[in-house]
Design a protein around this motif. Structure first.
Motif, PDB file in Angstrom:
ATOM      1  N   TRP A   1       0.797  -1.216   0.000  1.00  0.00           N
ATOM      2  CA  TRP A   1       0.000   0.000   0.000  1.00  0.00           C
ATOM      3  C   TRP A   1       0.834   1.273   0.000  1.00  0.00           C
ATOM      4  N   LYS A   2       0.127   2.361  -0.280  1.00  0.00           N
ATOM      5  CA  LYS A   2       0.674   3.697  -0.100  1.00  0.00           C
ATOM      6  C   LYS A   2      -0.476   4.585   0.340  1.00  0.00           C
TER       7      LYS A   2
ATOM      8  N   PHE B   1      -5.919   5.995  -0.369  1.00  0.00           N
ATOM      9  CA  PHE B   1      -5.383   4.655  -0.165  1.00  0.00           C
ATOM     10  C   PHE B   1      -5.113   4.021  -1.533  1.00  0.00           C
ATOM     11  N   SER B   2      -3.860   3.669  -1.786  1.00  0.00           N
ATOM     12  CA  SER B   2      -3.471   3.085  -3.069  1.00  0.00           C
ATOM     13  C   SER B   2      -2.868   1.710  -2.857  1.00  0.00           C
ATOM     14  N   VAL B   3      -3.026   0.850  -3.857  1.00  0.00           N
ATOM     15  CA  VAL B   3      -2.507  -0.517  -3.777  1.00  0.00           C
ATOM     16  C   VAL B   3      -1.357  -0.691  -4.757  1.00  0.00           C
ATOM     17  N   LEU B   4      -0.368  -1.436  -4.355  1.00  0.00           N
ATOM     18  CA  LEU B   4       0.753  -1.770  -5.235  1.00  0.00           C
ATOM     19  C   LEU B   4       0.224  -2.645  -6.366  1.00  0.00           C
TER      20      LEU B   4
ATOM     21  N   THR C   1      -5.070   3.848  -7.250  1.00  0.00           N
ATOM     22  CA  THR C   1      -5.964   4.338  -6.211  1.00  0.00           C
ATOM     23  C   THR C   1      -7.117   3.359  -6.007  1.00  0.00           C
ATOM     24  N   LEU C   2      -7.436   3.064  -4.740  1.00  0.00           N
ATOM     25  CA  LEU C   2      -8.588   2.213  -4.425  1.00  0.00           C
ATOM     26  C   LEU C   2      -9.763   3.025  -3.887  1.00  0.00           C
ATOM     27  N   PHE C   3      -9.496   3.872  -2.909  1.00  0.00           N
ATOM     28  CA  PHE C   3     -10.555   4.667  -2.288  1.00  0.00           C
ATOM     29  C   PHE C   3      -9.900   5.803  -1.513  1.00  0.00           C
ATOM     30  N   ALA C   4     -10.720   6.674  -0.948  1.00  0.00           N
ATOM     31  CA  ALA C   4     -10.204   7.808  -0.191  1.00  0.00           C
ATOM     32  C   ALA C   4     -11.055   8.007   1.052  1.00  0.00           C
TER      33      ALA C   4
END
Length: 199
Positions: A46-47, A80-83, A165-168
């Motif tokens: 994640w990041k 929220f971001s995923v690798l 990006t997945l969500f915020a």
């Protein structure tokens, strides 16, 4: 306040006070807490991007459908971001995890193929969301998790490499007139017998 009391009073904010900003001290606490989020085999794919700059928030708000107003009102936005690069993920776990964890990934996740691997990676980021929302509640910070965003546009603004990006989550302090708060609109949940069983 007990965790049960937090669970009863925490809610998804619909409007925020624009005059009340989260202190740098609390933002730094949230950054450290989110860094410590749990994930399967400690995979951490994640990041987390904390957005405070008003001009940047406006850019993300414009790419967030009906959630734009919340983002503009809120003190901060957390993305929220995923690798998304499996080769880089595997390099990361080979450098940082013990052999047992690496073996688990190779034997039970990797064998399922690219689509299943990427789905598994996304699941880990969602685990961090619950952790983060609970941390916000404990710190007296209101929050709004949002999937209603234009993910590709977020990716373009962020210019992240190898992440998606997945969500915020908008965070801040509620507008005292927010009708969604439990004191005005009681929380609605299914009955215990419908969702919890004991064997």
């Amino acid at each position: 306040m007990s965790f049960l009391d937090l669970a009863k009073t925490r809610y998804t904010a619909k409007t925020y006070s624009t005059d009340n900003k989260i202190s740098d001290e609390k933002i730094n606490l949230l950054k450290e807490i989110i860094r410590l989020s749990p994930s399967s085999i400690n995979s951490q794919p994640w990041k987390f991007t904390f957005v405070t700059n008003e001009k940047m928030k406006e850019k993300f708000a414009a790419s967030s459908y009906w959630n734009g107003q919340k983002i503009n009102e809120a003190s901060n936005l957390v993305i929220f971001s995923v690798l998304d690069n499996i080769d880089i993920f595997e390099k990361q776990i080979n450098e940082h995890l013990n052999q047992g964890s690496i073996n688990y990934y190779n034997e039970f996740v990797k064998v399922k193929g690219e689509n299943e691997i990427k789905a598994w990676l996304k699941h880990q980021v969602y685990l961090s969301l619950g952790f983060f929302l609970s941390a916000c509640a404990e710190l007296g910070i209101d929050s709004t998790p949002m999937e209603g965003i234009k993910n590709n546009e977020y990716d373009d603004i962020l210019q992240l490499e190898n992440y998606k990006t997945l969500f915020a989550v908008a965070i801040g302090y509620r507008n005292t007139e927010d009708s969604n708060q439990p004191s005005l609109t009681p929380k609605s949940r299914l009955q215990m017998t419908e969702v919890v069983q004991t064997l």
